[in-house]
Enzyme design. Structure first.
Site, PDB file in Angstrom:
ATOM      1  N   GLY A 150       2.332   2.474  10.653  1.00 22.54           N
ATOM      2  CA  GLY A 150       3.261   3.586  10.431  1.00 22.54           C
ATOM      3  C   GLY A 150       3.964   4.051  11.690  1.00 22.54           C
ATOM      4  O   GLY A 150       4.584   5.117  11.700  1.00 22.54           O
ATOM      5  N   ASN A 202       0.873  -1.184   0.000  1.00 18.98           N
ATOM      6  CA  ASN A 202       0.000   0.000   0.000  1.00 18.98           C
ATOM      7  C   ASN A 202       0.908   1.231   0.000  1.00 18.98           C
ATOM      8  O   ASN A 202       1.493   1.573   1.025  1.00 18.98           O
ATOM      9  CB  ASN A 202      -0.889  -0.027   1.261  1.00 18.98           C
ATOM     10  N   SER A 230       3.370  -1.940  10.427  1.00 15.20           N
ATOM     11  CA  SER A 230       4.835  -1.931  10.575  1.00 15.20           C
ATOM     12  C   SER A 230       5.464  -3.296  10.320  1.00 15.20           C
ATOM     13  O   SER A 230       6.401  -3.696  11.027  1.00 15.20           O
ATOM     14  CB  SER A 230       5.232  -1.393  11.958  1.00 15.20           C
ATOM     15  N   HIS A 280      -9.422   1.248   5.075  1.00 11.90           N
ATOM     16  CA  HIS A 280      -8.130   1.444   5.759  1.00 11.90           C
ATOM     17  C   HIS A 280      -8.351   2.412   6.928  1.00 11.90           C
ATOM     18  O   HIS A 280      -9.155   3.338   6.828  1.00 11.90           O
ATOM     19  CB  HIS A 280      -7.115   2.006   4.765  1.00 11.90           C
ATOM     20  N   GLU A 302      -5.408  -4.793  10.888  1.00  7.06           N
ATOM     21  CA  GLU A 302      -4.386  -3.751  11.040  1.00  7.06           C
ATOM     22  C   GLU A 302      -4.636  -2.982  12.333  1.00  7.06           C
ATOM     23  O   GLU A 302      -5.451  -2.045  12.344  1.00  7.06           O
ATOM     24  CB  GLU A 302      -4.455  -2.779   9.855  1.00  7.06           C
ATOM     25  N   LYS A 321       0.109   4.233  -0.263  1.00 11.52           N
ATOM     26  CA  LYS A 321      -0.565   5.426   0.289  1.00 11.52           C
ATOM     27  C   LYS A 321      -0.375   6.616  -0.676  1.00 11.52           C
ATOM     28  O   LYS A 321      -0.284   6.415  -1.871  1.00 11.52           O
ATOM     29  CB  LYS A 321      -0.068   5.746   1.694  1.00 11.52           C
ATOM     30  N   GLU A 330      -6.757   4.872   7.932  1.00  6.55           N
ATOM     31  CA  GLU A 330      -6.582   6.290   7.585  1.00  6.55           C
ATOM     32  C   GLU A 330      -7.843   6.837   6.924  1.00  6.55           C
ATOM     33  O   GLU A 330      -8.198   7.999   7.089  1.00  6.55           O
ATOM     34  CB  GLU A 330      -5.347   6.461   6.676  1.00  6.55           C
TER      35      GLU A 330
HETATM   36  C1  PEP Z   1      -0.808   0.215   5.980  1.00  9.19           C
HETATM   37  O1  PEP Z   1      -0.836   1.363   5.602  1.00  9.19           O
HETATM   38  O2  PEP Z   1      -1.706  -0.556   5.647  1.00  9.19           O
HETATM   39  C2  PEP Z   1       0.294  -0.209   6.828  1.00  9.19           C
HETATM   40  C3  PEP Z   1       0.269  -1.395   7.382  1.00  9.19           C
HETATM   41  O3  PEP Z   1       1.326   0.685   6.999  1.00  9.19           O
HETATM   42  P1  PEP Z   1       2.762   0.398   7.662  1.00  9.19           P
HETATM   43  O4  PEP Z   1       3.256  -0.903   7.108  1.00  9.19           O
HETATM   44  O5  PEP Z   1       3.606   1.555   7.270  1.00  9.19           O
HETATM   45  O6  PEP Z   1       2.540   0.300   9.129  1.00  9.19           O
END
Ligand code: PEP
Length: 249
Positions: A173, A9, A212, A95, A167, A11, A97
Site C-alpha cells: 500500500g 485482496n 504495490s 496478512h 509481501e 481489504k 495488517e
Molecule cells: C496486500 O494487501 O496484500 C497488498 C499487496 O496490497 P497493495 O497491493 O495495495 O500493496
C-alpha cells in the site's frame, strides 16, 4: 510448471454495487485469461454478492481471514465451515495488517493454516519483513522464522497444499515495490527453505509476490522464475488495473 495465480485482496473496501461491477468486469474477461488462476477476496459481508456474480465462471472466491476454531462461542468471528458454505476455496492468512494491527503471531498463523487445511480451504500464507528489518539485514531470518513456524504446525508434507505470499511490509500500500531482483531473491530463498525439507513440495508450492503490484510493474515481477503470481491489494479494486496485471501473467 506452476500455473500463475492472481489474487485480489479487497481489504475493508467496497459496497454491494461496487462488488457487482468489479466482479462483472472480471468475469467478462475470464474467457480471455486462459492458463492462469484468478481469485477474489472481498470482505466477508460481500462474499455472497461476489459468489452470485462469479457463479459459473472460472473466477474463484476467497476470504481475508478465518478463525482457528470450529463453529461455537466466538463472537464476531468467522469459521472455515462458514467460508466453505459461502463459496470460498481460498483464505488469506497472516496478512501483515492482521499481524501488526490485530496482534496475530507466527503461532496463530500456523494454527489458522492448519484449521484451513483440515476444513478443505486453500491457505495463502503471508510472510514478509518490515522496512527496519530489511535495513538491518534481518529480512531472510524473519521470513524463515515466519515460514518455519507454519511448517512446524502443519508438517512439511502439507506444504504442497498451501500457497505462500511474500509481501514485504514496506511495499504494501505504499507504492514502493520490491525490485524483481529483491523479490526473486526472497522467493528463491523461500523455495530453498522448502527444498531443504522436501524437494517435491518446493517444486509444487506457489509463491506469490505482494506489495504495490500494478499493471506497469507486473510483467517484470511475474517474469521471475520463482514468482508464481501476485497478491494484489489496491490495484484489485480497479477492474482495468487488476485485469491488466492478470494479462501480464
Ligand atoms: C496486500 O494487501 O496484500 C497488498 C499487496 O496490497 P497493495 O497491493 O495495495 O500493496
Amino acid at each position: 510448471m506452476r500455473k500463475k495465480l492472481l489474487v485480489g485482496n479487497w481489504k475493508m473496501n467496497g459496497r454491494r454495487v461496487m462488488a457487482n461491477e468489479l466482479c462483472a468486469a472480471i468475469v467478462n474477461e475470464m474467457q480471455n485469461l486462459k492458463n492462469i488462476d484468478v481469485a477474489l477476496c472481498p470482505p466477508f459481508i460481500l462474499l455472497d454478492e461476489a459468489r452470485k456474480m462469479t457463479a459459473g465462471s472460472e473466477c474463484m472466491l476467497g476470504a481475508q481471514d478465518l478463525d482457528m476454531h470450529d463453529d461455537g462461542a466466538y463472537t464476531g468471528q468467522v469459521s472455515a465451515g462458514m467460508l466453505k458454505d459461502a463459496g470460498c476455496e481460498w483464505v488469506i492468512i497472516g496478512h501483515s495488517e492482521r499481524r501488526t494491527l490485530f496482534g496475530e503471531t507466527n503461532l496463530t498463523v500456523g494454527k489458522k493454516t492448519k484449521q484451513a487445511l483440515n476444513r478443505g480451504l486453500k491457505p495463502i500464507v503471508c510472510v514478509g519483513e518490515t522496512e527496519d528489518e530489511r535495513k538491518t539485514g534481518q529480512e531472510t531470518s524473519i521470513v524463515q522464522e515466519q515460514l518455519q513456524s507454519v511448517i512446524d504446525e502443519i508438517g512439511i508434507d502439507s506444504c504442497k497444499d498451501i500457497t505462500i505470499a511474500y509481501e514485504p511490509v514496506w511495499a504494501i500500500g505504499t507504492g514502493l515495490t520490491a525490485t524483481p531482483e529483491e523479490a526473486q531473491g526472497m522467493h528463491s530463498f523461500i523455495r530453498k527453505q522448502l527444498r531443504s525439507q522436501h524437494d517435491e513440495t518446493a517444486k509444487a508450492c506457489r509463491i506469490l509476490y505482494g506489495g504495490s503490484m500494478k499493471q506497469n510493474n507486473a510483467s517484470s515481477l511475474l517474469g521471475c522464475p520463482d514468482i508464481d503470481g501476485g497478491l494484489i491489494g489496491g490495484a484489485s479494486l480497479n477492474a482495468d488495473e487488476f485485469l491488466g496485471i492478470c494479462r501480464s501473467a
